[in-house]
Write a protein that holds these residues in place. Sequence first.
Motif, PDB file in Angstrom:
ATOM      1  N   ALA A 176      55.656 -34.350 -47.680  1.00 17.11           N
ATOM      2  CA  ALA A 176      54.241 -35.457 -47.397  1.00 17.11           C
ATOM      3  C   ALA A 176      54.229 -35.447 -45.893  1.00 17.11           C
ATOM      4  O   ALA A 176      54.496 -35.310 -44.652  1.00 17.11           O
ATOM      5  CB  ALA A 176      54.965 -36.236 -47.647  1.00 17.11           C
ATOM      6  N   THR A 203      56.351 -28.527 -53.129  1.00 18.36           N
ATOM      7  CA  THR A 203      55.159 -28.896 -53.795  1.00 18.36           C
ATOM      8  C   THR A 203      54.966 -29.989 -51.980  1.00 18.36           C
ATOM      9  O   THR A 203      55.845 -30.621 -51.773  1.00 18.36           O
ATOM     10  CB  THR A 203      55.106 -30.590 -54.757  1.00 18.36           C
ATOM     11  OG1 THR A 203      55.719 -30.223 -56.084  1.00 18.36           O
ATOM     12  CG2 THR A 203      53.805 -31.243 -54.784  1.00 18.36           C
ATOM     13  N   HIS A 205      52.186 -32.665 -50.483  1.00 20.32           N
ATOM     14  CA  HIS A 205      50.881 -33.128 -50.641  1.00 20.32           C
ATOM     15  C   HIS A 205      50.366 -33.697 -48.615  1.00 20.32           C
ATOM     16  O   HIS A 205      50.990 -34.205 -47.786  1.00 20.32           O
ATOM     17  CB  HIS A 205      51.962 -35.030 -50.607  1.00 20.32           C
ATOM     18  CG  HIS A 205      52.644 -34.706 -52.004  1.00 20.32           C
ATOM     19  ND1 HIS A 205      52.205 -35.167 -53.079  1.00 20.32           N
ATOM     20  CD2 HIS A 205      54.145 -34.629 -52.077  1.00 20.32           C
ATOM     21  CE1 HIS A 205      53.155 -35.248 -53.903  1.00 20.32           C
ATOM     22  NE2 HIS A 205      54.086 -34.845 -53.684  1.00 20.32           N
ATOM     23  N   ALA A 208      48.472 -37.706 -46.531  1.00 17.33           N
ATOM     24  CA  ALA A 208      49.488 -38.511 -47.036  1.00 17.33           C
ATOM     25  C   ALA A 208      50.095 -38.878 -45.874  1.00 17.33           C
ATOM     26  O   ALA A 208      51.505 -39.106 -45.824  1.00 17.33           O
ATOM     27  CB  ALA A 208      50.405 -37.984 -48.322  1.00 17.33           C
ATOM     28  N   LYS A 224      49.437 -43.503 -52.971  1.00 19.45           N
ATOM     29  CA  LYS A 224      50.038 -43.502 -53.993  1.00 19.45           C
ATOM     30  C   LYS A 224      51.673 -43.339 -53.509  1.00 19.45           C
ATOM     31  O   LYS A 224      52.290 -43.583 -52.828  1.00 19.45           O
ATOM     32  CB  LYS A 224      50.473 -41.539 -53.337  1.00 19.45           C
ATOM     33  CG  LYS A 224      50.874 -40.608 -54.844  1.00 19.45           C
ATOM     34  CD  LYS A 224      50.473 -39.176 -53.674  1.00 19.45           C
ATOM     35  CE  LYS A 224      49.337 -38.642 -53.928  1.00 19.45           C
ATOM     36  NZ  LYS A 224      49.182 -37.612 -53.440  1.00 19.45           N
ATOM     37  N   ILE A 226      55.248 -41.431 -53.915  1.00 20.65           N
ATOM     38  CA  ILE A 226      55.984 -40.284 -54.420  1.00 20.65           C
ATOM     39  C   ILE A 226      58.153 -40.343 -54.260  1.00 20.65           C
ATOM     40  O   ILE A 226      58.218 -40.772 -53.884  1.00 20.65           O
ATOM     41  CB  ILE A 226      56.162 -39.432 -53.552  1.00 20.65           C
ATOM     42  CG1 ILE A 226      54.231 -39.183 -53.134  1.00 20.65           C
ATOM     43  CG2 ILE A 226      56.671 -38.056 -53.943  1.00 20.65           C
ATOM     44  CD1 ILE A 226      54.088 -38.452 -51.191  1.00 20.65           C
TER      45      ILE A 226
END
Length: 398
Positions: A176, A203, A205, A208, A224, A226
Amino acid sequence: MQHRILVLGAGYTGAIVAGRLAKRLRREDVAITLVNAEPDFVERVRLHQLATGQDLRPRPLSEMFAGTGVELRIAKVTGIDADHKTVAVIDADGAEELAYDTLVYALGSGWNTQGVPGTAEHAYEIAGRPGALRLRERLARLDAGQTVVVVGGGLTGLEAATEIAEARPDLDVALAVRGGLGDWLSPKGREHLRNTLGKLGITVHEHAAVTGVEADRVATADGKVIPAVVTVWTTGFAVHPIAKATALEVTGTGQIVVDGTMRSVSHPDVYAVGDAAMAMGPGDKPLRMSCASGTPAAWQAADAIAARLTGGKLPNAPIRYFNQCVSLGRKQGLIQYVTADDRAVGAVLTGRLAAVYKELICKGAAWGVANPTLGLPTRRRHVTRERAAAGSAVKRPA
């Protein structure tokens, strides 16, 4: 009477200063004491490796400084009286005050929670060895498929995320970042970074900003959530708080304000190096907290102290940057070349060759601690009696 030089902290910068001074000054003229809370030198640039289960080579400070004339004191610094030139420490035998004529403050930094709720309670950090070992133990207990979220897209965050993903491909690793991924890099650097993270299954983000950490998730500013069985927090560093409690001039973040020779602007018998110092670099920009800044600053401070004590010529070598080195696991790396004031240029080195380059940098940094003059001949000079006497005079408040 010997001139008493006290160095606080035996990380990269403090250890370099102590060793370099030992090779610049005659032992009969100075008493150099290196104070550190742990008996071993910690390779901070490798703590992401330690956290993923890799074992680092032990580096006892007693062996590194054997025969140098540097006295090693294993103790925790608890306070500094910069006006009366004493340092309070505590060790296994109790509390004590150490007097100095010249002080080198190199206590470094730790993790910075940025005041985000839940971070201190639920997140893990790799800014120090205890934190890295705690994360190591937690990662070892994770089952396949569980999620690890690394918060922070700087060098530490990138190295942590890629190291974890490479060592544990069975985990779901996410990163993130507050802005865009690698937004300070050149286009080629960003492309390589994105491709490498993709191949590792990380992954990302982007944009963020994490606003809260819980035991099993993180929340971002845009609402959001996570999932995160483990959260690793790497959003920058906070300096050791002791300097802020002294009479030294410090910044709002607690860094000691120094001149070009790493000398305190308020107390001329105090020097600060590494993350603890606020020094200006090219373009009148503050030097960033990094080994790339700390090592040349340590050389500068040691040579300035030696020059002032012996009547030599003060060093005049402005600190500048050449590149930013990022390991992306053990098999990939990214070397981003930069301007003197740390802005990315188009040139990059990537892939396995970059990984080898970064490994050589890490080995070189550790070697430099044990060999502070980088192989140059030892030139010990006499401290002039007048300068030693002036330095020994205790400064008392008006």
